[in-house]
Design an enzyme around this catalytic site. Structure first.
Site, PDB file in Angstrom:
ATOM      1  N   LEU A 198      37.897  61.314  24.610  1.00 47.11           N
ATOM      2  CA  LEU A 198      36.785  61.619  25.534  1.00 47.11           C
ATOM      3  C   LEU A 198      37.000  60.771  26.778  1.00 47.11           C
ATOM      4  O   LEU A 198      37.086  59.544  26.699  1.00 47.11           O
ATOM      5  CB  LEU A 198      35.445  61.296  24.889  1.00 47.11           C
TER       6      LEU A 198
ATOM      7  N   LEU B 208      43.413  57.533  15.890  1.00 48.55           N
ATOM      8  CA  LEU B 208      44.392  57.068  16.909  1.00 48.55           C
ATOM      9  C   LEU B 208      43.695  56.667  18.216  1.00 48.55           C
ATOM     10  O   LEU B 208      42.635  57.172  18.534  1.00 48.55           O
ATOM     11  CB  LEU B 208      45.391  58.200  17.176  1.00 48.55           C
TER      12      LEU B 208
HETATM   13  C1  LIG Z   1      30.518  69.148  14.140  1.00 47.10           C
HETATM   14  C2  LIG Z   1      31.447  68.707  15.280  1.00 47.10           C
HETATM   15  C3  LIG Z   1      30.865  67.557  16.170  1.00 47.10           C
HETATM   16  C4  LIG Z   1      31.884  67.130  17.261  1.00 47.10           C
HETATM   17  C5  LIG Z   1      31.308  66.041  18.169  1.00 47.10           C
HETATM   18  C6  LIG Z   1      31.040  64.744  17.426  1.00 47.10           C
HETATM   19  C7  LIG Z   1      30.551  63.635  18.369  1.00 47.10           C
HETATM   20  C8  LIG Z   1      31.711  63.102  19.277  1.00 47.10           C
HETATM   21  C9  LIG Z   1      31.210  62.017  20.206  1.00 47.10           C
HETATM   22  C10 LIG Z   1      32.311  61.564  21.163  1.00 47.10           C
HETATM   23  C11 LIG Z   1      33.335  60.685  20.481  1.00 47.10           C
HETATM   24  C12 LIG Z   1      34.414  60.202  21.433  1.00 47.10           C
HETATM   25  C13 LIG Z   1      35.423  59.356  20.689  1.00 47.10           C
HETATM   26  C14 LIG Z   1      36.557  58.885  21.577  1.00 47.10           C
HETATM   27  O1  LIG Z   1      37.001  59.597  22.457  1.00 47.10           O
HETATM   28  C15 LIG Z   1      37.113  57.459  21.360  1.00 47.10           C
HETATM   29  S1  LIG Z   1      35.981  56.277  22.215  1.00 47.10           S
HETATM   30  C16 LIG Z   1      36.665  56.332  23.856  1.00 47.10           C
HETATM   31  C17 LIG Z   1      35.684  56.954  24.847  1.00 47.10           C
HETATM   32  N1  LIG Z   1      36.314  57.009  26.168  1.00 47.10           N
HETATM   33  C18 LIG Z   1      36.347  55.960  26.999  1.00 47.10           C
HETATM   34  O2  LIG Z   1      35.799  54.907  26.748  1.00 47.10           O
HETATM   35  C19 LIG Z   1      37.149  56.180  28.286  1.00 47.10           C
HETATM   36  C20 LIG Z   1      36.522  55.496  29.471  1.00 47.10           C
HETATM   37  N2  LIG Z   1      35.122  55.883  29.640  1.00 47.10           N
HETATM   38  C21 LIG Z   1      34.779  57.134  30.050  1.00 47.10           C
HETATM   39  O3  LIG Z   1      35.605  58.003  30.288  1.00 47.10           O
HETATM   40  C22 LIG Z   1      33.283  57.428  30.138  1.00 47.10           C
HETATM   41  O4  LIG Z   1      32.602  56.215  30.243  1.00 47.10           O
HETATM   42  C23 LIG Z   1      32.751  58.204  28.909  1.00 47.10           C
HETATM   43  C24 LIG Z   1      33.345  59.618  28.928  1.00 47.10           C
HETATM   44  C25 LIG Z   1      33.112  57.504  27.617  1.00 47.10           C
HETATM   45  C26 LIG Z   1      31.226  58.310  29.005  1.00 47.10           C
HETATM   46  O5  LIG Z   1      30.898  58.933  30.241  1.00 47.10           O
HETATM   47  P1  LIG Z   1      29.906  58.186  31.276  1.00 47.10           P
HETATM   48  O6  LIG Z   1      30.069  58.840  32.600  1.00 47.10           O
HETATM   49  O7  LIG Z   1      30.130  56.715  31.154  1.00 47.10           O
HETATM   50  O8  LIG Z   1      28.422  58.461  30.676  1.00 47.10           O
HETATM   51  P2  LIG Z   1      27.561  59.789  30.876  1.00 47.10           P
HETATM   52  O9  LIG Z   1      28.438  60.958  31.067  1.00 47.10           O
HETATM   53  O10 LIG Z   1      26.556  59.526  31.949  1.00 47.10           O
HETATM   54  O11 LIG Z   1      26.832  59.935  29.461  1.00 47.10           O
HETATM   55  C27 LIG Z   1      26.116  58.826  28.912  1.00 47.10           C
HETATM   56  C28 LIG Z   1      25.899  59.179  27.464  1.00 47.10           C
HETATM   57  O12 LIG Z   1      27.178  59.208  26.804  1.00 47.10           O
HETATM   58  C29 LIG Z   1      27.140  58.308  25.693  1.00 47.10           C
HETATM   59  N3  LIG Z   1      28.462  57.722  25.476  1.00 47.10           N
HETATM   60  C30 LIG Z   1      29.072  56.803  26.239  1.00 47.10           C
HETATM   61  N4  LIG Z   1      30.269  56.495  25.721  1.00 47.10           N
HETATM   62  C31 LIG Z   1      30.427  57.247  24.601  1.00 47.10           C
HETATM   63  C32 LIG Z   1      31.461  57.376  23.612  1.00 47.10           C
HETATM   64  N5  LIG Z   1      32.569  56.651  23.661  1.00 47.10           N
HETATM   65  N6  LIG Z   1      31.268  58.240  22.593  1.00 47.10           N
HETATM   66  C33 LIG Z   1      30.131  58.950  22.503  1.00 47.10           C
HETATM   67  N7  LIG Z   1      29.110  58.886  23.409  1.00 47.10           N
HETATM   68  C34 LIG Z   1      29.274  58.035  24.440  1.00 47.10           C
HETATM   69  C35 LIG Z   1      26.122  57.245  26.083  1.00 47.10           C
HETATM   70  O13 LIG Z   1      25.660  56.590  24.922  1.00 47.10           O
HETATM   71  C36 LIG Z   1      25.060  58.116  26.749  1.00 47.10           C
HETATM   72  O14 LIG Z   1      24.305  58.801  25.755  1.00 47.10           O
HETATM   73  P3  LIG Z   1      22.840  58.218  25.357  1.00 47.10           P
HETATM   74  O15 LIG Z   1      22.006  58.321  26.600  1.00 47.10           O
HETATM   75  O16 LIG Z   1      22.364  59.057  24.230  1.00 47.10           O
HETATM   76  O17 LIG Z   1      23.098  56.784  24.935  1.00 47.10           O
END
Ligand SMILES: CCCCCCCCCCCCCC(=O)CSCCNC(=O)CCNC(=O)[C@H](O)C(C)(C)COP(=O)(O)OP(=O)(O)OC[C@H]1O[C@@H](n2cnc3c(N)ncnc32)[C@H](O)[C@@H]1OP(=O)(O)O
Ligand SMILES: CCOC(=O)c1cnc2ccc(OC)cc2c1SCCC#N
Length: 389
Positions: free
Chosen positions: A139, A389
């Site tokens: 993500l 990963l």
């Molecule tokens: C049945 C099938 C189901 C499939 C799906 C399952 C679920 C899969 C879930 C995904 C699993 C991914 C696993 C994975 O890839 C491995 S964890 C790595 C995630 N990526 C990064 O850290 C890269 C750098 N950061 C970014 O690109 C952005 O900061 C991201 C995109 C992280 C957030 O973008 P942003 O521009 O900074 O934020 P907004 O768009 O304004 O959105 C804010 C909302 O996003 C929530 N947030 C923040 N980080 C998160 C994270 N790591 N997981 C889940 N949610 C995360 C946050 O709590 C808030 O929600 P809330 O208000 O409720 O608290």
């Protein structure tokens, strides 16, 4: 509400912690696939969905570039993960994968890739229940588009596409705390190139320690010590599958690998994953297994170094060779192959070797999550047998 998005999702909610009346298992029941939303979620008008064909050199390069510049950094912005293209192709194309789960967002006018999220199917056992889940990863929203609530839309879209394949659970990890971790693990790091780690500012010279004394402290033998220690080969897949399935059955959460999975995930792939096993010189039985994957990181803002070569402990099985000796042989191989650091989580039986093999605790934690699946009690890291990963 603190988590405006996550409080709308079928995940363990913080307010439910301690409510032992809630049953372990799915939180929401499946719906007929015909009732799943057929059209993609709406994006802000400037953007459009795209399915990223990771087989295409051009698209893979776009994904690589987005992640290399915008993916996860440590809290001190010293490192940013730098997944290689061949690693991404490996990570995203396991047996039974869906291209439609490799989801991108492009700017309509320029076609620039500005966001990404992926899923892959995986059989995962929780307790004695094996369920095909989606493993969600990568993500990423471009740094310039952060805090616009794009992530919830990405998550809802990948959820929709997973539902269309009649899959209703997911597993994912994150360094951030979200509702609600099923386990919280710690990274540990074993220096292989202490001078470089000190140069980049990750490690510091110990008190009363000189650089040469520090280099000597982390010195490893030139060659491995276990008789019968060798690289895994295609012919070993059946035996490694048996060994690994038996070993992983002791953990509460673990992947349920068949031979095709083992061939994909564990057969050595250059610059991506390395696997070694111990074949008894007497009986030719395969008794032990050790593997690590290669995930370099960009070193941010350092004049002398730009890339950190890091190995990550993957799946290890010890039935005859002591795990300590097996892991030390993995360190020796990694040092031979010029890695700077060997990283491991405190999951499975890793705690038994970390301190003795001179790993130091990191300051980062990794939280494990399940989507639409409640567990009665959070797991200890040693009850986890799953590496994402
Ligand atoms: C049945 C099938 C189901 C499939 C799906 C399952 C679920 C899969 C879930 C995904 C699993 C991914 C696993 C994975 O890839 C491995 S964890 C790595 C995630 N990526 C990064 O850290 C890269 C750098 N950061 C970014 O690109 C952005 O900061 C991201 C995109 C992280 C957030 O973008 P942003 O521009 O900074 O934020 P907004 O768009 O304004 O959105 C804010 C909302 O996003 C929530 N947030 C923040 N980080 C998160 C994270 N790591 N997981 C889940 N949610 C995360 C946050 O709590 C808030 O929600 P809330 O208000 O409720 O608290
Ligand atoms: C030298 C020890 O630290 C790392 O290997 C490392 C490298 N790159 C990262 C990129 C993003 C990042 O964000 C959490 C952390 C790292 C880390 S520490 C946690 C991973 C492990 N082990």
């Amino acid at each position: 509400k603190k988590h405006k998005f996550w409080e709308t999702q079928p995940v363990g909610q913080f307010k439910d912690l301690g409510d032992t009346s809630l049953p372990e298992g799915p939180i929401e029941l499946p719906t007929p696939v015909s009732e799943v939303k057929q059209e993609p979620y709406n994006l802000p008008s400037l953007y459009e969905w795209t399915t990223c064909d990771i087989d295409s050199e051009e698209t893979c390069a776009e994904v690589y570039s987005l992640l290399t510049n915008n993916y996860v950094e440590d809290d001190e912005n010293m490192f940013r993960f730098n997944y290689s293209k061949e690693f991404l192709r490996w990570a995203l194309r396991p047996p039974g994968y869906f291209k439609s789960w490799h989801i991108g967002v492009r700017v309509k006018v320029s076609k620039k890739l500005v966001a990404f999220i992926t899923g892959i199917p995986a059989k995962i056992r929780v307790g004695d229940v094996v369920v095909t889940k989606a493993e969600i990863n990568f993500l990423c929203v471009h740094k310039k588009l952060r805090s616009k609530r794009l992530a919830p839309v990405m998550i809802k879209e990948v959820t929709r596409r997973v539902h269309l394949e009649n899959i209703w659970q997911a597993a994912y990890t994150a360094g951030v705390v979200l509702p609600t971790p099923i386990a919280t693990c710690q990274y540990w790091h074993r220096s292989l190139n202490p001078k470089k780690l000190i140069d980049v500012g990750f490690s510091r010279l110990g008190a009363r320690m000189t650089m040469s004394r520090t280099i000597k402290l982390y010195k490893l033998p030139e060659s491995t010590v276990t008789p019968g220690f060798r690289k895994m080969e295609l012919r070993d897949v059946p035996a490694v599958t048996r060994l690994l399935r038996e070993y992983l059955s002791q953990f509460i959460v673990a992947p349920y690998f068949n031979e095709d999975d083992v061939e994909h995930w564990l057969l050595p792939t250059e610059n991506v994953v390395d696997s070694y096993l111990v074949e008894s010189p007497e009986t030719h039985e395969i008794t032990d297994f050790v593997s690590f994957y290669t995930l370099p990181s960009s070193i941010l803002g350092n004049q002398n170094h730009s890339i950190l070569k890091a190995a990550y402990s993957y799946y290890n099985v010890s039935t005859k060779t002591p795990l300590l000796q097996l892991m030390n042989d993995a360190l020796i191989v990694a040092k031979q192959r010029d890695y700077d650091v060997f990283n491991a989580l405190d999951i499975m039986h890793n705690e038994s070797f970390l301190k003795e093999l001179k790993f130091g605790p990191g300051d980062g934690q990794l939280h494990y999550y399940l989507y639409n699946y409640r567990v009665k009690h959070a797991l200890k890291p040693s009850e986890l047998g799953l590496v994402l990963l």
